[in-house]
Design a protein around this motif. Structure first.
Motif, PDB file in Angstrom:
ATOM      1  N   SER A 184       8.928   6.851   0.119  1.00  0.00           N
ATOM      2  CA  SER A 184       7.695   6.299  -0.425  1.00  0.00           C
ATOM      3  C   SER A 184       7.651   4.781  -0.280  1.00  0.00           C
ATOM      4  N   GLN A 188       4.986   2.237   1.767  1.00  0.00           N
ATOM      5  CA  GLN A 188       4.244   1.189   1.074  1.00  0.00           C
ATOM      6  C   GLN A 188       4.529  -0.186   1.660  1.00  0.00           C
ATOM      7  N   SER A 348       0.070  -5.021  -3.690  1.00  0.00           N
ATOM      8  CA  SER A 348       0.999  -4.226  -2.896  1.00  0.00           C
ATOM      9  C   SER A 348       2.434  -4.410  -3.366  1.00  0.00           C
ATOM     10  N   VAL A 352       5.164  -1.526  -4.702  1.00  0.00           N
ATOM     11  CA  VAL A 352       6.520  -1.367  -4.171  1.00  0.00           C
ATOM     12  C   VAL A 352       7.557  -1.542  -5.269  1.00  0.00           C
ATOM     13  N   GLN A 405      -0.734   2.823  -8.239  1.00  0.00           N
ATOM     14  CA  GLN A 405      -0.530   3.262  -6.859  1.00  0.00           C
ATOM     15  C   GLN A 405       0.918   3.704  -6.653  1.00  0.00           C
ATOM     16  N   GLY A 406       1.846   2.861  -7.104  1.00  0.00           N
ATOM     17  CA  GLY A 406       3.258   3.189  -6.941  1.00  0.00           C
ATOM     18  C   GLY A 406       3.687   4.375  -7.779  1.00  0.00           C
TER      19      GLY A 406
END
Length: 488
Positions: A184, A188, A348, A352, A405-406
């Motif tokens: 994952s 990302q 982002s 992560v 998102q993560g």
């Protein structure tokens, strides 16, 4: 796989359903020993074969790197071929369409013939597509290369999930959370640096280089895959391949996705076409001896269906933020493109970071509950954004959007690992990626609708209400799914 979804959620229960896994009866160990003697796997037992990690990681990033690099190449490509935004948009949608269809198809083939041959064929196609794109004499050929690229990049992720499942069974690993987390994070990270890498390549040698770079990447994948991937064949059935089912599924999905790309009353007929193909697909699959997608089994697996629903909701919000919020930053807040990119970078990085922190934990429900709550807060917080908002406020909004998102992306991947029939892990993983692209296209349709008069602040606030509704649905799909508590 039993008809009740809850019976597959615990990893020991999954192992029991296929005669492999971490059970103490010794069957899995004997099966792995037999494969090892045949040259299919390393010695039975012991640690996860780390030689598999490099080809899995490199293969799985081929799709996100090609998706993200193109973002900075559309303008120079349009200038080179004298094409406008409506024409160059097909470079994006062509890849999405091919990938959304190709992921479950490649996944089914992985289930049938094993991950190694599909991985090698798919990654080799990436090199061919890259060379075709670099030498393309017209925009039409360039679009064709992106379609081929989409199919080629569709093999590595389901192949990787299948390899992780077989390695976990071989070693008795209940939940390979570290490997799943690394997979994952790799996707990302590459999505974050993709636009920067694309800009660097274009600066060095023009837009052709973002296609040419696929040739060495493809070669590296083929060499690593040929040397290190196990030769063992995994089959979910010995009957004939369900070609009719695959074609009907592809027709259904393409029809619906064409509508999502340009939703309007003039294209609503495509919804009817998609429904007709869907009915035909259902009729076919319920009668096929060895169906492409076993609807009888999938229909009885409520937890897996809920995971697919959560994946769509997650990426509707994720892509709406990525593209809609970005457009508003440039038009509504009047930031330059480089400044807007810097404002979004912490989003982002937050995704992560949270993946790295929580990735070692096998628990899924806590991640999804926290992720859906933070997502609701982030969607609601868009209401405070305005033309005079301070940059630190905008950065904070991005960070808020990055955390879910993560959390949600990783949790859905881990949930699928436990909920899917191990014999159909490839096709199940492919369908998860298809749900990602359905979310992306739904987000594109929402952005087009709410920003029909430009990326205004009022349009952003209207988009916020829509995303809040999607977030509520995500929260409901999470809290009502009691099977998630059994994933430890």
């Amino acid at each position: 796989m039993s008809s009740g979804g809850s019976g597959r959620v615990g990893s020991a229960e999954v192992g029991a359903s296929v005669g492999a896994g971490a059970s103490a009866d010794g069957d899995a160990s004997r099966d792995a020993d037999a494969l090892a003697e045949a040259g299919g796997l390393p010695d039975a037992g012991g640690r996860f074969d780390r030689r598999l990690i490099a080809p899995m990681m490199l293969g799985s990033i081929l799709n996100p790197i090609n998706s993200s690099m193109l973002a900075v190449a559309l303008i120079p490509i349009g200038a080179a071929f004298g094409a406008g935004p409506a024409d160059t948009a097909w470079l994006v949608t062509g890849l999405y369409l091919a990938t959304a269809v190709g992921q479950p198809v490649m996944g089914r083939l992985v289930d049938r013939y094993g991950p190694r041959p599909l991985y090698l064929i798919g990654t080799a196609l990436v090199g061919v597509a890259g060379l075709l794109g670099a030498l393309a004499p017209s925009l039409g050929v360039l679009i064709a290369s992106r379609v081929l690229l989409g199919f080629g990049t569709s093999a590595a992720y389901p192949a990787s999930m299948s390899l992780i499942r077989s390695e976990a069974d071989r070693t008795g690993m209940a939940s390979p959370t570290g490997v799943l987390s690394a997979l994952s994070i790799a996707n990302q990270v590459i999505a974050v640096i993709g636009p920067t890498l694309g800009g660097l390549l274009i600066g060095l040698g023009g837009w052709h280089l973002i296609f040419t770079v696929n040739v060495p990447l493809s070669l590296a994948c083929v060499v690593l895959g040929f040397v290190w991937l196990p030769r063992a064949r995994a089959s979910a059935g010995e009957g004939r391949l369900d070609v009719a089912g695959i074609l009907l599924f592809a027709a259904m999905l393409v029809s619906f996705m064409f509508f999502l790309m340009k939703p309007s009353w003039s294209t609503v007929v495509l919804v009817g076409v998609a429904v007709a193909f869907g009915v035909a697909f259902t009729w076919r699959e319920l009668r096929a001896a060895d169906p492409f997608i076993d609807l009888r089994v999938l229909g009885g697996n409520g937890p897996l269906l809920a995971t697919y629903g959560r994946q769509i909701c997650t990426f509707v919000v994720s892509y709406s933020f990525l593209y809609g919020f970005t457009q508003w930053l440039e038009e509504g807040r009047s930031l330059s493109a480089p400044t807007a990119g810097l404002v979004l970078l912490p989003m982002s990085l937050a995704a992560v970071t949270i993946t790295a922190i929580t990735g070692r934990s096998a628990a899924v429900r806590g991640k999804l509950v926290a992720g859906s709550i933070i997502l609701l807060v982030a969607c609601g917080a868009l209401q405070i954004a305005g033309a005079g908002s301070a940059l630190w406020v905008l950065v904070g909004l991005g960070v808020l959007a990055g955390f879910p998102q993560g959390l949600n992306g990783l949790a859905n991947q881990n949930a699928l690992y436990h909920q899917a029939d191990p014999a159909r892990m490839g096709s199940s993983a492919g369908l998860l990626r298809t749900c990602t692209y359905l979310g992306a296209l739904t987000a594109a349709a929402a952005n087009a609708s709410f920003f029909s008069d430009g990326a205004t602040t009022s349009g952003l606030h209207e988009l916020s209400w829509f995303l809040l509704g999607v977030g509520v649905l995500l929260f409901v799909l999470t809290v009502l799914d009691r099977s998630l508590t059994r994933i430890k």
